[in-house]
Scaffold this active site. Structure first.
Site, PDB file in Angstrom:
ATOM      1  N   CYS A 217      10.627  -1.460  -9.700  1.00  0.00           N
ATOM      2  CA  CYS A 217       9.772  -0.657  -8.803  1.00  0.00           C
ATOM      3  C   CYS A 217      10.632   0.185  -7.860  1.00  0.00           C
ATOM      4  O   CYS A 217      10.317   1.339  -7.559  1.00  0.00           O
ATOM      5  CB  CYS A 217       8.836  -1.559  -8.006  1.00  0.00           C
ATOM      6  SG  CYS A 217       7.561  -2.319  -9.027  1.00  0.00           S
TER       7      CYS A 217
ATOM      8  N   HIS B  77       0.464  -1.986  -9.934  1.00  0.00           N
ATOM      9  CA  HIS B  77       0.721  -3.417  -9.730  1.00  0.00           C
ATOM     10  C   HIS B  77       1.806  -3.888 -10.685  1.00  0.00           C
ATOM     11  O   HIS B  77       1.833  -3.497 -11.846  1.00  0.00           O
ATOM     12  CB  HIS B  77      -0.561  -4.229  -9.915  1.00  0.00           C
ATOM     13  CG  HIS B  77      -1.506  -4.050  -8.775  1.00  0.00           C
ATOM     14  ND1 HIS B  77      -2.858  -4.197  -8.877  1.00  0.00           N
ATOM     15  CD2 HIS B  77      -1.267  -3.691  -7.471  1.00  0.00           C
ATOM     16  CE1 HIS B  77      -3.426  -3.963  -7.703  1.00  0.00           C
ATOM     17  NE2 HIS B  77      -2.480  -3.636  -6.834  1.00  0.00           N
ATOM     18  N   CYS B  78       2.684  -4.734 -10.170  1.00  0.00           N
ATOM     19  CA  CYS B  78       3.850  -5.182 -10.942  1.00  0.00           C
ATOM     20  C   CYS B  78       3.603  -6.639 -11.364  1.00  0.00           C
ATOM     21  O   CYS B  78       2.894  -7.383 -10.697  1.00  0.00           O
ATOM     22  CB  CYS B  78       5.076  -5.082 -10.045  1.00  0.00           C
ATOM     23  SG  CYS B  78       6.571  -5.660 -10.825  1.00  0.00           S
TER      24      CYS B  78
ATOM     25  N   CYS C 223       7.860  -9.604  -6.762  1.00  0.00           N
ATOM     26  CA  CYS C 223       7.770  -8.211  -6.278  1.00  0.00           C
ATOM     27  C   CYS C 223       6.573  -8.043  -5.333  1.00  0.00           C
ATOM     28  O   CYS C 223       5.490  -8.589  -5.572  1.00  0.00           O
ATOM     29  CB  CYS C 223       7.635  -7.271  -7.470  1.00  0.00           C
ATOM     30  SG  CYS C 223       7.475  -5.551  -7.000  1.00  0.00           S
TER      31      CYS C 223
ATOM     32  N   GLU D 213       0.834  -1.214   0.000  1.00  0.00           N
ATOM     33  CA  GLU D 213       0.000   0.000   0.000  1.00  0.00           C
ATOM     34  C   GLU D 213       0.867   1.261   0.000  1.00  0.00           C
ATOM     35  O   GLU D 213       0.528   2.247  -0.658  1.00  0.00           O
ATOM     36  CB  GLU D 213      -0.970   0.005   1.196  1.00  0.00           C
ATOM     37  CG  GLU D 213      -1.968  -1.159   1.223  1.00  0.00           C
ATOM     38  CD  GLU D 213      -2.741  -1.382  -0.086  1.00  0.00           C
ATOM     39  OE1 GLU D 213      -2.871  -0.441  -0.881  1.00  0.00           O
ATOM     40  OE2 GLU D 213      -3.183  -2.527  -0.314  1.00  0.00           O
TER      41      GLU D 213
END
Lengths: 447, 175
Positions: free
Chosen positions: B170, B142-143, B148, B133
């Site tokens: 990221c 979102h990855c 991740c 979050e």
């Protein structure tokens, strides 16, 4: 892939719209919202969405009716119906109308995630399927490239060489030599082969039609523009655009074309959003573009932009050794398509074809063979099956002077010895015609 | 060191040791200072009797309305079952590119799924939800990298599959 998928959420409850919007945004989708069916249809007029998530119960038009209207103008959109009031009959109705799926609120996060992922996979599959179909058609047509003659082998080697690059290509050659086939061969052998080859016959369209055809148009851009329409440059994204008869385009279009070729960006007619497309351009013409540049009828900058690689296709009369091969190929092609047994060709007829100049090139030969198969006896192509006029050309004993004399006399008789009109038809000046009359001692027959 | 600092705000009773373990790993991931604060609100105001759950959207609004420096990212940590109108439940949610998020350990407990209690697994899951979050508040989407922490998780087994770390891509975006 996710970044290319667009989703429209249609629901009258703000909290639902916002929750779904945030959920999909975090997944990287392109998301838009509408609070009722009317607003959604208005958004859909100006923008296409891959997935539409629509609530079934909304004030005014309900989700089912909106779905029917969407399907009327965009069959490819995936519509998912959602509702808080699940009932078997509405679910069945939605699916009967072609909805992709039906989901009951509130959703389990995993169900929603799976549903959207499956819909995205379906979009990717449909797009891949269309692209593969186009590829199969393109490859089938490339088989039409027949030739073992030296000039043709040189052309095919050039095709192989230029296919690997991204440079613009100009294909020149007389009408009917197969310029479009060469364009197809360049595309099919290039790295862009899995993307579309989009052909535009510039000569067949007026300036305004060509502009809308190439760049697309927005709804209401002109009378009759009922819907938004993608242009050919947009459709050729990732692939190749083939501009046939490029020499026929107007000066205004030449300027527009030059700008698009340089930036690979354009705006639809009546639109204001700049669209980017990655395409390779291949042009074809039977005119001498260099001469047109010198005459001032074709822009020099556009000529140099397009003429990076030039492939010239020789006329059929310069590669007569290809004629037997082509004849065999067309016989097989048309006998098969007409579900007939393969027929042969008389040797004398084949020889006659080899001596014919073929002003219409391969296209003329193909039409001749097709006609011969249709009108023939179903066993062999005979001389009478071919549309040759038994004219003076078949008489090999006559000299060029005899032929000229005969032809001038024919034209003079036709125009009642009107020197001006005859000279115009013969494309010589009046003095030359008088000299020819004197030289051949031509005299008017007394009536 | 990141210019931001992170404030973990707990609602309900949490062991000090439990929170400290969470804080260490969150600090390592975002390279910034972590503060822990215990807070009290009347949760009944956020209770939906029809769904017998707590409204995640309203709780997020409440956290976001707390006036703090824009350099402070706030995460509310709850023990109650959270929902948003369209979904049956949520593990947590945050404002993308914003300063606030929420997380709950209600559905992270093994006991919720009829499994034996596992405190270590519970801490590990909560850390992942908080880091996930917080990632959204730093603008991360979102990855698709399966390891991740920004991988989307719609059920607990999903959370267990991924690590508590941001992937290189990221991480670069946060830095």
């Amino acid at each position: 892939m996710v970044a290319n998928i667009s989703i429209l959420i249609v629901d009258d409850e703000e909290s639902v719209r916002d929750s779904l919007f945030n959920w999909f945004i975090e997944d990287g989708y392109q998301v838009d919202r509408a609070e009722n069916a009317k607003q959604a249809l208005s958004i859909l007029e100006s923008k296409d969405f891959d997935i539409i998530l629509a609530d079934i119960k909304m004030p005014g038009m309900d989700g089912l009716e909106m779905h029917r209207r969407i399907k009327a103008f965009n069959k490819n959109s995936i519509v998912i119906i959602m509702t808080a009031f699940a009932s078997v009959s509405t679910a069945v109705q939605a699916l009967k109308d072609g909805a992709y799926d039906y989901i009951t609120k509130p959703f389990d996060p995993d169900d929603l995630s799976h549903l959207i992922r499956n819909a995205a996979n379906q979009i990717a599959l449909v797009s891949e399927n269309e692209s593969l179909k186009r590829k199969v058609v393109a490859l089938e047509n490339v088989e039409d490239l027949i030739g073992r003659s030296k000039p043709m082998i040189k052309v095919l080697k050039e095709v192989e060489r230029v296919a690997q690059s991204n440079s613009p290509v100009i294909i020149t050659g007389e009408s009917g030599t197969g310029k479009e086939l060469i364009a197809r061969a360049v595309h099919s052998n290039s790295q862009r082969k899995f993307f579309p080859l989009v052909s535009v016959h510039c000569g067949a369209l007026t300036e305004s039609l060509l502009e809308s055809e190439l760049f697309g148009h927005e709804k209401g851009a002109f009378t009759g523009a009922m819907f938004n329409r993608k242009g050919r440059f947009e459709m050729a994204d990732g692939g190749t655009i083939f501009l046939d008869e490029i020499a026929t385009i107007s000066t205004k279009m030449q300027i527009e074309l030059l700008r698009v070729l340089e930036t690979k960006k354009f705006v639809r007619v009546g639109g204001n959003k700049e669209i980017e497309s990655d395409f390779r351009v291949i042009c074809a013409t039977n005119k001498d573009l260099k001469k047109m540049v010198n005459n001032g009828t074709f822009r020099e900058d556009l000529f140099y932009r397009l003429n990076v690689v030039n492939i010239h296709i020789p006329p059929l009369r310069d590669r007569i050794e290809d004629i037997p091969l082509l004849v065999d190929y067309f016989i097989t092609k048309y006998c098969t398509s007409m579900s007939r047994g393969i027929i042969s060709i008389d040797k004398a007829v084949l020889h006659r074809l080899e001596t014919y100049p073929f002003p219409g090139n391969v296209r003329e030969l193909e039409n001749m063979i097709e006609r011969a198969i249709v009108v023939g006896n179903g066993k062999e192509i005979r001389k009478k099956d071919l549309p040759f006029e038994e004219d003076s050309i078949t008489n090999h004993t006559e000299s060029l002077e005899d032929l000229e004399k005969k032809y001038i006399l024919q034209i003079l008789s036709k125009y009642d010895w009107n020197i001006s009109r005859s000279a115009k038809v013969l494309k010589v000046d009046r003095v030359t015609l008088y000299n020819k009359i004197k030289k051949y001692d031509l005299k008017r027959k007394k009536k | 060191m990141n210019k931001h600092s992170i404030l973990l705000i707990t609602y309900g009773h949490f062991e000090k040791n439990f929170l400290e373990q969470v804080a260490v790993d969150v600090s390592n991931e975002f390279q910034c200072r972590i503060d822990i604060e215990e807070s009290h609100i009347e949760l009944s105001e956020f209770y939906d009797s029809t769904r017998r759950q707590y409204d995640g959207n309203k709780l997020l609004e409440e956290i976001d309305s707390m006036f703090l420096s824009p350099d402070i990212k706030k995460i509310g940590i709850f023990r109650v079952d959270l929902f948003i109108p369209i979904l049956t439940f949520i593990f947590g949610q945050a404002i993308l590119n914003g300063n606030s998020g929420i997380a709950s350990l209600y559905r992270l407990r093994n006991e919720h799924y009829g499994m034996p209690q596992d405190e270590e697994l519970l801490i590990s899951r909560l850390k992942k939800i908080i880091i996930h979050e917080l990632g959204h508040t730093f603008g991360l989407l979102h990855c698709h990298n399966p390891t991740c922490v920004m991988l989307s998780s719609t059920y607990v087994e999903d959370i267990d599959q991924k690590t508590q770390k941001l992937c290189t891509k990221c991480k670069k975006l946060v830095d």
